[in-house]
Design an enzyme around this catalytic site. Structure first.
Site, mmCIF file in Angstrom:
data_model
loop_
_atom_site.group_PDB
_atom_site.id
_atom_site.type_symbol
_atom_site.label_atom_id
_atom_site.label_comp_id
_atom_site.label_asym_id
_atom_site.label_seq_id
_atom_site.Cartn_x
_atom_site.Cartn_y
_atom_site.Cartn_z
ATOM 1 N N ASP A 105 85.674 15.415 83.109
ATOM 2 C CA ASP A 105 85.840 16.133 81.841
ATOM 3 C C ASP A 105 84.659 17.077 81.650
ATOM 4 O OD1 ASP A 105 87.561 16.326 79.350
ATOM 5 O OD2 ASP A 105 85.603 16.053 78.445
ATOM 6 N N SER A 106 84.846 18.061 80.780
ATOM 7 C CA SER A 106 83.748 18.986 80.513
ATOM 8 C C SER A 106 82.635 18.293 79.717
ATOM 9 C CB SER A 106 84.255 20.184 79.723
ATOM 10 O OG SER A 106 84.760 19.750 78.480
ATOM 11 N N TYR A 146 83.955 24.177 77.844
ATOM 12 C CA TYR A 146 84.657 25.026 78.813
ATOM 13 C C TYR A 146 85.610 25.996 78.107
ATOM 14 C CZ TYR A 146 83.488 22.300 83.064
ATOM 15 O OH TYR A 146 82.867 21.708 84.119
ATOM 16 N N GLY A 147 85.987 25.634 76.909
ATOM 17 C CA GLY A 147 87.084 26.327 76.215
ATOM 18 C C GLY A 147 86.854 27.794 75.945
ATOM 19 N N CYS A 152 90.270 16.773 81.465
ATOM 20 C CA CYS A 152 90.061 17.975 80.664
ATOM 21 C C CYS A 152 91.279 18.893 80.711
ATOM 22 C CB CYS A 152 88.851 18.695 81.234
ATOM 23 S SG CYS A 152 88.399 20.187 80.385
ATOM 24 N N ASN A 153 91.871 19.156 79.550
ATOM 25 C CA ASN A 153 93.029 20.058 79.496
ATOM 26 C C ASN A 153 92.661 21.468 79.913
ATOM 27 O OD1 ASN A 153 95.452 18.782 77.775
ATOM 28 N ND2 ASN A 153 93.489 17.938 77.161
ATOM 29 N N THR A 154 91.450 21.883 79.522
ATOM 30 C CA THR A 154 91.043 23.255 79.826
ATOM 31 C C THR A 154 90.955 23.444 81.339
ATOM 32 O OG1 THR A 154 89.841 23.244 77.755
ATOM 33 C CG2 THR A 154 89.309 25.002 79.293
ATOM 34 N N GLU A 161 80.538 17.675 70.481
ATOM 35 C CA GLU A 161 79.459 17.506 71.472
ATOM 36 C C GLU A 161 78.092 17.438 70.783
ATOM 37 O OE1 GLU A 161 79.433 17.310 75.056
ATOM 38 O OE2 GLU A 161 81.575 16.920 74.887
ATOM 39 N N CYS A 195 93.632 18.658 73.894
ATOM 40 C CA CYS A 195 92.230 18.680 74.323
ATOM 41 C C CYS A 195 91.733 17.256 74.200
ATOM 42 C CB CYS A 195 91.406 19.600 73.424
ATOM 43 S SG CYS A 195 89.627 19.469 73.689
ATOM 44 N N THR A 196 91.017 16.792 75.212
ATOM 45 C CA THR A 196 90.613 15.379 75.221
ATOM 46 C C THR A 196 89.654 15.019 74.091
ATOM 47 O OG1 THR A 196 88.879 16.003 76.755
ATOM 48 C CG2 THR A 196 90.878 15.032 77.685
ATOM 49 N N HIS A 197 88.997 16.027 73.541
ATOM 50 C CA HIS A 197 88.087 15.722 72.433
ATOM 51 C C HIS A 197 88.858 15.416 71.138
ATOM 52 C CE1 HIS A 197 85.156 17.524 75.130
ATOM 53 N NE2 HIS A 197 84.181 17.253 74.302
#
Ligand code: DGL
Length: 270
Positions: A7-8, A39-40, A70-72, A162, A194-196
């Site tokens: 993941d980012s 990353y987005g 990470c989806n991005t 983050e 998005c994983t977040h």
């Protein structure tokens, strides 16, 4: 027999939690590229280079199979990685397909032509890079027809998470949901792409109101991986040890991970 999770940053821990719950005997090695998150707002070339570097690090840990939580990265880099970069003895899988299979009520690996589905109006919340890749709409079009997707790039939410600023993240989520509802007043389903965002799932659900089914990926990805490993057990790599790697400051990242997941987690330098 380790499997890598990329993941980012911290968001992929939501996927990791579901993976360890579903596959308790598999040691997972987590890699968070916190030094380069988010990353987005990066270009596809940057996302490709950073994701390849992280995946190589996970291969070095004995993880022949890596999940891009990470989806991005899944949206902006995975196709290019699979077509040009991943060697035949390794696998890199993304997180979009399981989600879309659930949304379109298909079984894993059902390759029949696209068909009409019940859900007609879908709200997609994702990072700016994921939204502009249109990867979600592309994958959806392979499986379903007549689905209207309204995508909201949720600038700032990942940065706030983050940075450990839950109040700012909440305020941003509410304003992004409002912005989307101005364009699609009555979505039937919402995808947290998005994983977040599952860390803010309650806020999304509240702002969307009752009657909107919220799809979040973690459990779906876990189910899909369990299925994949029964079909392709040879891709469970030789690694033995579960660990958490970060490109960021290991102490600060550990503290933030513990704050968000409410579990003690110790990262080490990647
Ligand atoms: N967590 C990642 C995702 O699922 C990306 C967040 C970011 O780094 O911008 O899209």
């Amino acid at each position: 027999m380790a499997v890598g999770v990329f993941d980012s940053g911290l968001g992929g821990l939501t996927v990791l939690q579901a993976l360890t719950r579903r596959l308790p005997d598999v040691p997972f090695v987590y890699y968070g590229d916190n030094a380069h998150a988010p990353y987005g707002t990066r270009t596809p070339d940057e996302i490709f280079a950073l994701t390849c570097a992280g995946v190589e690090r996970l291969w070095a840990e004995g993880c022949d199979l890596v999940i891009l939580a990470c989806n991005t990265a899944s949206a902006a880099a995975l196709k290019r990685m699979q077509e040009t970069w991943v060697p035949p003895d390794k696998r890199v899988l993304g997180v979009f397909v399981p989600l879309i299979e659930a949304l379109t009520e298909r079984q894993w690996g059902d390759n029949s032509p696209p068909r009409e589905v019940d859900v007609k109006h879908v709200a997609l919340f994702a990072t700016p890079a994921t939204v502009s890749s249109r990867a979600f709409q592309r994958e959806l079009a392979f499986r379903a027809i007549g689905v209207d997707v309204e995508a909201q790039p949720c600038g700032g939410v990942v940065d706030a998470i983050e940075a450990g600023d839950e109040m700012l993240a909440e305020a941003l989520v509410r304003s992004h949901v409002e912005a989307l509802k101005r364009r699609m007043p009555h979505p039937q389903a919402a995808v947290l792409g998005c994983t977040h965002y599952p860390l803010m799932e309650k806020v999304f659900a509240e702002a969307l109101g009752p009657g909107v089914k919220v799809f979040s990926q973690a459990a779906l990805v876990a189910e899909s991986l369990a299925d994949y490993l029964t079909r392709r057990p040879e891709f469970v790599g030789p690694g033995r040890e579960a660990k958490f790697l970060t490109t960021g400051d290991a102490r600060a990242v550990s503290d933030r991970a513990t704050q968000f997941l409410r579990l003690p987690i110790r990262f080490e330098a990647a």
